[in-house]
Design a protein around this motif. Structure first.
Motif, short mmCIF file in Angstrom:
data_model
loop_
_atom_site.label_atom_id
_atom_site.label_comp_id
_atom_site.label_asym_id
_atom_site.label_seq_id
_atom_site.Cartn_x
_atom_site.Cartn_y
_atom_site.Cartn_z
N ASP A 1 -5.31 13.77 -3.92
CA ASP A 1 -5.52 12.61 -3.07
C ASP A 1 -5.55 11.34 -3.92
OD1 ASP A 1 -5.73 14.38 -1.04
OD2 ASP A 1 -7.91 14.25 -0.83
N PRO A 2 -4.88 10.28 -3.48
CA PRO A 2 -4.95 9.01 -4.22
C PRO A 2 -6.31 8.35 -4.05
CG PRO A 2 -3.67 8.74 -2.22
CD PRO A 2 -3.98 10.20 -2.32
N TYR B 1 6.89 8.44 -6.59
CA TYR B 1 7.13 9.84 -6.27
C TYR B 1 8.61 10.09 -5.98
CZ TYR B 1 6.94 14.25 -3.77
OH TYR B 1 7.16 15.54 -3.35
N ALA B 2 9.27 9.07 -5.37
CA ALA B 2 10.70 9.22 -5.11
C ALA B 2 11.47 9.35 -6.42
CB ALA B 2 11.21 8.02 -4.31
N HIS C 1 2.39 6.15 -3.19
CA HIS C 1 3.41 7.03 -3.76
C HIS C 1 3.57 6.84 -5.26
CE1 HIS C 1 5.00 8.64 0.03
NE2 HIS C 1 4.72 7.46 0.54
N ALA C 2 2.82 5.92 -5.87
CA ALA C 2 2.95 5.72 -7.31
C ALA C 2 2.32 6.87 -8.07
CB ALA C 2 2.30 4.40 -7.72
N LEU D 1 0.82 -1.21 0.00
CA LEU D 1 0.00 0.00 0.00
C LEU D 1 0.86 1.26 0.00
CD1 LEU D 1 -2.88 -0.99 2.45
CD2 LEU D 1 -2.91 -0.96 -0.04
N ARG D 2 2.04 1.19 0.57
CA ARG D 2 2.93 2.34 0.53
C ARG D 2 3.36 2.65 -0.90
NH1 ARG D 2 8.72 2.26 3.54
NH2 ARG D 2 7.47 0.98 4.97
#
Length: 754
Positions: A449-450, A745-746, A402-403, A397-398
């Motif tokens: 918001d995702p 996102y990274a 962040h995708a 889920l993390r």
């Protein structure tokens, strides 16, 4: 000379009371007695009977012997009277007339005759059924004796049971074993697109035009991302105290569940993961126990609804979570800063902690200035018959949080809605949000918001939904579900199917990302369902992918020459592990095989542990508890011990085989391929506490290195970066590639691709 007979119409002349001949005197007495007995309540005592003795028998013209009726006001007779000069001829006719026309008999009809006359005439359908019922009852074969009646009831019961089972089989979509090996190897099978609306499903690990294999998990920059906040609600009941105790002592608090395999991450990933039990209103007999349990553990939520499964409990849970769900904040600094969403600034003082809450939360609450809690990024619904590995769930889920959204749902482009899709959403919230989206677009990805709907996607020709054992909704979806009035009208019915309907009703349904995980969510090996197989680890999935890659080559390159096939597959060891026989590849059409509803070969659903619709039995008897758990691990040497008959192996040879399989078992470091996460997320359908403890031993216990691995080379990992398994086709894209539109996102921050 015989008397002449003449018919006289009494209606043509008036009738007098004294108009009687002497021949009627013989019945005058009985008539008087009759009247005195039957009609004294109608006539007063002084009323004359109306008989006369003046008559002439010498007249040639017959004279009526009596009036038409002794009481004309009660007897109406319009038919002609047959009169004769003979006394004996007239007496029977008159007696018959009195018997048939007796007014007192009509007045004294029984009550059932009166009610029958007052009821309406039954309808045609009722008469038809009544007639056929009488025919059936009067049939010679209809049972009348007690023994025949009992036998008939038994036969009818057996027929009803057979008909019920037949209908259940016809309506049950889960008739054939599922190709779980393909789910672990082919992303198109893991998250198939919806034929009616493909935009509802977006798998970030799949390019529908190029890729055929799933890239490795976890992502190399997983630990650089800030952990996601998860509020996990375990649906329970008032009587399930034992199951709640097992959850508290195993996956809700165990270090290997919260930290992962190997050395773990010291619980950093699950530092924002909270587990609570969700109950409806308890019954009177259980109120005292629930109150004491709440005081002791601080982990029970009582919803303001009666306990139920498919009558609105899920909607009440999400409505409660939209107001009362809080999780710890990010306690530590990460290379990537937490993204800013619309709910990021909401905060609340820390609530009372449970014993299985994160250790970081306990340390913070004991500090002089504890940090306030914030809204969760995901609200998760879990059944109490599921075993959850929290570190695995949070890691996936993390990455999803962040995708980067896929291109077809990017806010930089106008969304082209189909006419039928727009007409399906007619509530006011749809039109309002659509106008906002058309005028105000989000400037940056951080402020968006995702919208994520995550779980095990169940697909058939009628329904597509995330299975109810575990699914997660991002916070914005939870907030919308709690507020939208049209959703409140769809709360009864199968709760997992209703949740899927809510997602399709969302005003931005095209932006909701349906993320499916079919490989690492499965049923317990003893369940015997289509979703069940042995306990799964990354090392076995690696071998399954090698087998499936060879099988796919045989199917997709069936028209090429043998030299071309050998050039595509250079690994002879992998080619020897093929899972499809030539007969399978000849009988199955590749296009049908790769379609969402296509038929799959039985070898793709093969399990070394369990078989669909077959009760599980250990490979050999007299296994120790740990050996029996090892036999439940998919692909383990212990699960492959299959004597053809009980007498085929002696006791000594059987124990030798068991000892050899136990010595050759894999350690946890080998099974997880040296990584922290990447294995089983959820094991479902754990209906017995014994099964629950077996799952805990298989997933949480065991040595990192076995005795055989410690004596030899500890580095026993396979080559996980084999070109043969990662890049079957030219142009294969993985999540590590910068050309993938689903960059995290990274990656966007690191390489400046915003």
């Amino acid at each position: 000379m015989p008397h002449s007979v003449e018919l006289v119409d009494t209606r043509s002349r008036p009738s007098y009371e004294g108009d009687y001949d002497s021949s009627s005197s013989s019945e005058s007495a009985p008539m008087s007695r009759f009247q005195s007995r039957r009609s004294h309540f109608l006539l007063p005592p002084d009323v004359p009977s109306g008989h006369s003795s003046n008559a002439s028998s010498a007249s040639s013209t017959p004279i009526p012997s009596r009036s038409g009726s002794p009481l004309p006001q009660f007897l109406v007779n319009s038919r002609p009277v047959l009169s004769t000069t003979s006394d004996t001829d007239s007496e029977p006719a008159t007696a018959t007339l009195l018997r048939n026309r007796n007014p007192w008999r009509q007045e004294r009809r029984s009550w059932w005759h009166i009610s029958r006359r007052s009821r309406k005439r039954p309808g045609r359908t009722w008469r038809f059924l009544n007639r056929w019922a009488k025919r059936i009852v009067r049939h010679p074969l209809f049972p009348r004796q007690p023994i025949t009646i009992v036998l008939s009831l038994i036969i009818l019961s057996l027929f009803a049971i057979f008909l019920t089972l037949l209908l259940m089989y016809i309506l049950n979509p889960d008739k054939d074993p599922l190709p779980w090996r393909a789910y672990c190897s082919m992303p198109s099978m893991n998250s198939p697109p919806d034929p009616n609306n493909p935009n509802l499903y977006s798998d970030p690990y799949y390019d529908r035009y190029l890729g055929m294999t799933t890239p490795p998990f976890p992502h190399e920059e997983l630990d650089a991302l800030p952990p996601a906040g998860l509020f996990v609600g375990v649906f329970s009941t008032d009587i399930s105290f034992e199951r709640r105790a097992l959850v508290r002592s195993t996956w809700a608090s165990h270090p290997r569940s919260r930290e992962g395999a190997g050395d773990g991450d010291d619980g950093v990933g699950t530092s924002r993961t909270i587990v609570r039990f969700i109950l409806g209103q308890p019954r009177k007999d259980w109120e005292r126990l629930i109150q004491l349990e709440m005081e002791e553990y601080n982990d029970i939520i009582i919803l303001p609804v009666a306990e139920n499964m498919n009558a609105g409990k899920s909607h009440t849970y999400f409505s409660w979570a939209s107001i009362n769900a809080w999780v710890p904040p990010v306690y530590m600094k990460t290379p990537v800063a937490p993204p800013l969403f619309s709910y990021s600034n909401a905060s609340h003082p820390p609530p009372p902690l449970a014993s299985h809450d994160p250790s970081q939360a306990w340390q913070d609450i004991s500090s002089p200035n504890p940090q306030p809690w914030v809204r969760p990024d995901f609200v998760v619904k879990v059944d109490d018959d599921a075993f959850v590995m929290l570190a695995e769930l949070e890691a996936r889920l993390r990455l999803e949080m962040h995708a980067k959204p896929p291109l077809h749902v990017s806010t930089q482009r106008p969304i082209h809605r189909r006419s039928d899709t727009a007409s399906r959403h007619t509530n006011g919230s749809y039109r309002k949000l659509l106008n906002v989206m058309s005028t105000n677009t989000y400037p940056t990805f951080q402020e968006q918001d995702p919208l994520i709907y995550w779980g095990y996607l169940v697909t058939n020709r009628l329904h597509r939904f995330m299975a109810g054992e575990l699914y997660a909704l991002s916070w914005s979806l939870v907030d919308w579900v709690a507020r939208d009035p049209s959703v409140k009208e769809l709360t009864r019915g199968a709760e997992d199917k209703q949740t899927a309907k809510w997602m399709k009703m969302h005003p931005q349904a095209e932006k909701v990302r349906w993320i499916s995980e079919r490989c690492w969510i499965y049923d317990h090996p003893r369940a015997g369902t289509v979703y069940g197989h042995g306990f799964l680890f990354p090392s076995e999935v690696r071998r399954v992918r090698k087998q499936m890659s060879s099988a796919l080559k045989r199917l997709l390159f069936s028209g090429t020459s043998s030299s071309s096939l050998s050039s595509v597959s250079r690994d002879s060891e992998t080619q020897a592990m093929t899972s499809l026989s030539p007969s399978d590849s000849e009988q199955i059409n590749p296009e049908e095989l790769l379609s969402p509803y296509g038929r799959t070969p039985a070898s793709w659903a093969h399990s070394s542990v369990s078989t669909f619709h077959v009760r599980y039995t250990p490979p050999v008897s007299d296994l120790s508890p740990l050996e029996s758990v090892e036999a439940l691990v998919e692909g383990s040497e212990m699960s492959l011990i299959r004597p053809e008959s009980p007498s085929s192996l002696s006791v000594t040879s059987t124990r030798d085989a068991v000892a050899r399989a136990w010595a050759n078992r894999e350690g946890r470091n080998t099974r997880y391929e040296g990584k922290r996460v990447g294995g089983t997320i959820v094991v479902h359908f754990i209906k017995q506490n014994t099964w629950f403890l077996e799952t805990a031993l298989a997933l949480l216990e065991g040595e990192d290195y076995t005795e055989a691995e410690s004596q030899g080379d500890s580095d026993v990992l396979e080559d996980c970066d084999s070109n043969e398994t990662q890049n079957i086709f030219s142009g294969q894209r993985t999540i590590d590639s910068l050309d993938l539109p689903y960059a995290t996102y990274a990656e966007t921050v690191r390489y400046g691709r915003r």
